[in-house]
Write a protein that holds these residues in place. Structure first.
Motif, PDB file in Angstrom:
ATOM      1  N   UNK A   1      -4.520  24.017  -1.294  1.00  0.00           N
ATOM      2  CA  UNK A   1      -5.394  24.937  -0.547  1.00  0.00           C
ATOM      3  C   UNK A   1      -4.898  25.164   0.878  1.00  0.00           C
ATOM      4  N   UNK A   2      -3.587  25.178   1.056  1.00  0.00           N
ATOM      5  CA  UNK A   2      -3.017  25.426   2.382  1.00  0.00           C
ATOM      6  C   UNK A   2      -3.150  24.268   3.338  1.00  0.00           C
ATOM      7  N   UNK A   3      -3.537  23.077   2.853  1.00  0.00           N
ATOM      8  CA  UNK A   3      -3.717  21.904   3.707  1.00  0.00           C
ATOM      9  C   UNK A   3      -2.832  20.764   3.216  1.00  0.00           C
ATOM     10  N   UNK A   4      -2.566  19.849   4.135  1.00  0.00           N
ATOM     11  CA  UNK A   4      -1.841  18.626   3.833  1.00  0.00           C
ATOM     12  C   UNK A   4      -2.884  17.505   3.709  1.00  0.00           C
ATOM     13  N   UNK A   5      -3.027  16.962   2.514  1.00  0.00           N
ATOM     14  CA  UNK A   5      -4.052  15.948   2.244  1.00  0.00           C
ATOM     15  C   UNK A   5      -3.423  14.570   2.336  1.00  0.00           C
ATOM     16  N   UNK A   6      -4.037  13.710   3.128  1.00  0.00           N
ATOM     17  CA  UNK A   6      -3.514  12.363   3.379  1.00  0.00           C
ATOM     18  C   UNK A   6      -4.460  11.328   2.782  1.00  0.00           C
TER      19      UNK A   6
ATOM     20  N   UNK B   1       0.844  -1.203   0.000  1.00  0.00           N
ATOM     21  CA  UNK B   1       0.000   0.000   0.000  1.00  0.00           C
ATOM     22  C   UNK B   1       0.871   1.242   0.000  1.00  0.00           C
ATOM     23  N   UNK B   2       0.257   2.358  -0.413  1.00  0.00           N
ATOM     24  CA  UNK B   2       0.940   3.644  -0.552  1.00  0.00           C
ATOM     25  C   UNK B   2       0.207   4.679   0.289  1.00  0.00           C
ATOM     26  N   UNK B   3       0.937   5.411   1.100  1.00  0.00           N
ATOM     27  CA  UNK B   3       0.380   6.539   1.848  1.00  0.00           C
ATOM     28  C   UNK B   3       0.840   7.812   1.151  1.00  0.00           C
ATOM     29  N   UNK B   4      -0.122   8.577   0.673  1.00  0.00           N
ATOM     30  CA  UNK B   4       0.170   9.769  -0.127  1.00  0.00           C
ATOM     31  C   UNK B   4      -0.044  11.021   0.708  1.00  0.00           C
ATOM     32  N   UNK B   5       0.903  11.953   0.608  1.00  0.00           N
ATOM     33  CA  UNK B   5       0.811  13.262   1.256  1.00  0.00           C
ATOM     34  C   UNK B   5       0.969  14.328   0.177  1.00  0.00           C
ATOM     35  N   UNK B   6      -0.054  15.135  -0.001  1.00  0.00           N
ATOM     36  CA  UNK B   6      -0.030  16.183  -1.014  1.00  0.00           C
ATOM     37  C   UNK B   6      -0.444  17.509  -0.395  1.00  0.00           C
ATOM     38  N   UNK B   7      -0.092  18.597  -1.055  1.00  0.00           N
ATOM     39  CA  UNK B   7      -0.388  19.945  -0.579  1.00  0.00           C
ATOM     40  C   UNK B   7      -1.330  20.635  -1.551  1.00  0.00           C
TER      41      UNK B   7
ATOM     42  N   UNK C   1      -8.026   3.089  -3.594  1.00  0.00           N
ATOM     43  CA  UNK C   1      -8.033   3.763  -2.294  1.00  0.00           C
ATOM     44  C   UNK C   1      -8.644   2.870  -1.218  1.00  0.00           C
ATOM     45  N   UNK C   2      -7.988   2.861  -0.060  1.00  0.00           N
ATOM     46  CA  UNK C   2      -8.424   2.072   1.078  1.00  0.00           C
ATOM     47  C   UNK C   2      -9.136   2.950   2.096  1.00  0.00           C
ATOM     48  N   UNK C   3      -8.561   4.109   2.376  1.00  0.00           N
ATOM     49  CA  UNK C   3      -9.066   4.968   3.434  1.00  0.00           C
ATOM     50  C   UNK C   3      -8.311   4.688   4.725  1.00  0.00           C
ATOM     51  N   UNK C   4      -8.478   5.475   5.748  1.00  0.00           N
ATOM     52  CA  UNK C   4      -9.294   6.697   5.787  1.00  0.00           C
ATOM     53  C   UNK C   4      -8.597   7.856   5.071  1.00  0.00           C
ATOM     54  N   UNK C   5      -9.299   8.964   4.990  1.00  0.00           N
ATOM     55  CA  UNK C   5      -8.733  10.157   4.358  1.00  0.00           C
ATOM     56  C   UNK C   5      -9.027  11.373   5.227  1.00  0.00           C
ATOM     57  N   UNK C   6      -8.134  12.350   5.158  1.00  0.00           N
ATOM     58  CA  UNK C   6      -8.336  13.575   5.934  1.00  0.00           C
ATOM     59  C   UNK C   6      -7.446  14.668   5.363  1.00  0.00           C
ATOM     60  N   UNK C   7      -7.706  15.896   5.816  1.00  0.00           N
ATOM     61  CA  UNK C   7      -6.897  17.056   5.454  1.00  0.00           C
ATOM     62  C   UNK C   7      -6.389  17.697   6.736  1.00  0.00           C
ATOM     63  N   UNK C   8      -5.123  18.048   6.754  1.00  0.00           N
ATOM     64  CA  UNK C   8      -4.488  18.630   7.935  1.00  0.00           C
ATOM     65  C   UNK C   8      -4.035  20.046   7.602  1.00  0.00           C
ATOM     66  N   UNK C   9      -4.546  21.020   8.354  1.00  0.00           N
ATOM     67  CA  UNK C   9      -4.127  22.409   8.161  1.00  0.00           C
ATOM     68  C   UNK C   9      -3.075  22.746   9.214  1.00  0.00           C
TER      69      UNK C   9
END
Length: 215
Positions: A110-115, A102-108, A138-146
């Motif tokens: 709108x000023x947030x870190x999307x996981x 599996x792959x854990x993706x971190x992208x930027x 996609x497996x989940x979960x997903x969230x955005x970190x500001x």
């Protein structure tokens, strides 16, 4: 928290702090010396809520994927290093599987870190993984970190970075209430002006209105 981490032999801590039963904050800390990054958690979607088809084995090694924008600014480079140390598999860990699925993706954005969390799916007729034949589900979960602040120590200390674009959820809720109150007060003022206008400019009395009254 640092004492609990020390008792359990943990050097990385993920602490979720809930406030007022509606705001969720994430503390990403290296115990016991720091640094610590504080985030506001947004757009949380659990695996049960999403009902995605992806799946991967427990304790399998993840491939960490970072947006190229993480290398542009110093505080983003620090966050990239912290996330790498937290989510990567320790070397020679006794519970880790000797493969990646599996792959854990971190992208930027709108000023947030999307996981995001994805499963590596390889066709059954292929024995070796190749970028040309592997797909992501996609497996989940997903969230955005500001990002809010980065502290030098563990859960405190000197502030290394302070996000100038961050607005507290309390301030946002107060602004929404002020907008609603402003709309209501505008309606009240409009009605008052209408009554004053009608009092200052009464309708002229017509002779036709008295025809049926006189009869």
């Amino acid at each position: 928290i640092n004492e609990v981490a020390d008792e359990k032999g943990c050097s990385s801590v993920l602490f979720f702090e809930a406030r007022k039963r509606q705001d969720l904050f994430l503390w990403l800390a290296k115990a016991p010396d720091g640094p610590t990054a504080k985030f506001l958690v947004l757009n949380v979607h659990t695996m049960d809520e999403l009902k995605l088809t992806g799946n991967h084995l427990k304790c399998s090694r993840p491939v960490l994927s970072f947006d190229a924008a993480f290398d542009n600014q110093p505080h983003l480079q620090l966050l990239k290093e912290q996330l790498s140390q937290v989510f990567s598999t320790p070397r020679r860990h006794h519970k880790a599987k000797p493969f990646f699925d599996h792959v854990i993706s971190f992208s930027l954005a709108d000023g947030c870190l999307w996981m995001r969390n994805y499963q590596l799916v390889m066709p059954l007729d292929k024995k070796k993984a190749d970028a040309a034949n592997v797909t992501l589900v996609e497996v989940g979960p997903r969230c955005a970190l500001r990002p809010i602040k980065i502290f030098e120590g563990s859960f405190g200390g000197r502030v290394l970075y302070d996000n100038p674009e961050y607005i507290s959820p309390n301030v946002l809720r107060r602004l929404v209430k002020q907008q609603k109150a402003g709309k209501y007060s505008a309606k009240v003022q409009q009605k008052a002006k209408r009554r004053e206008h009608e009092a200052a400019n009464p309708m002229p009395v017509s002779d036709i209105d008295q025809v049926f009254k006189d009869s």
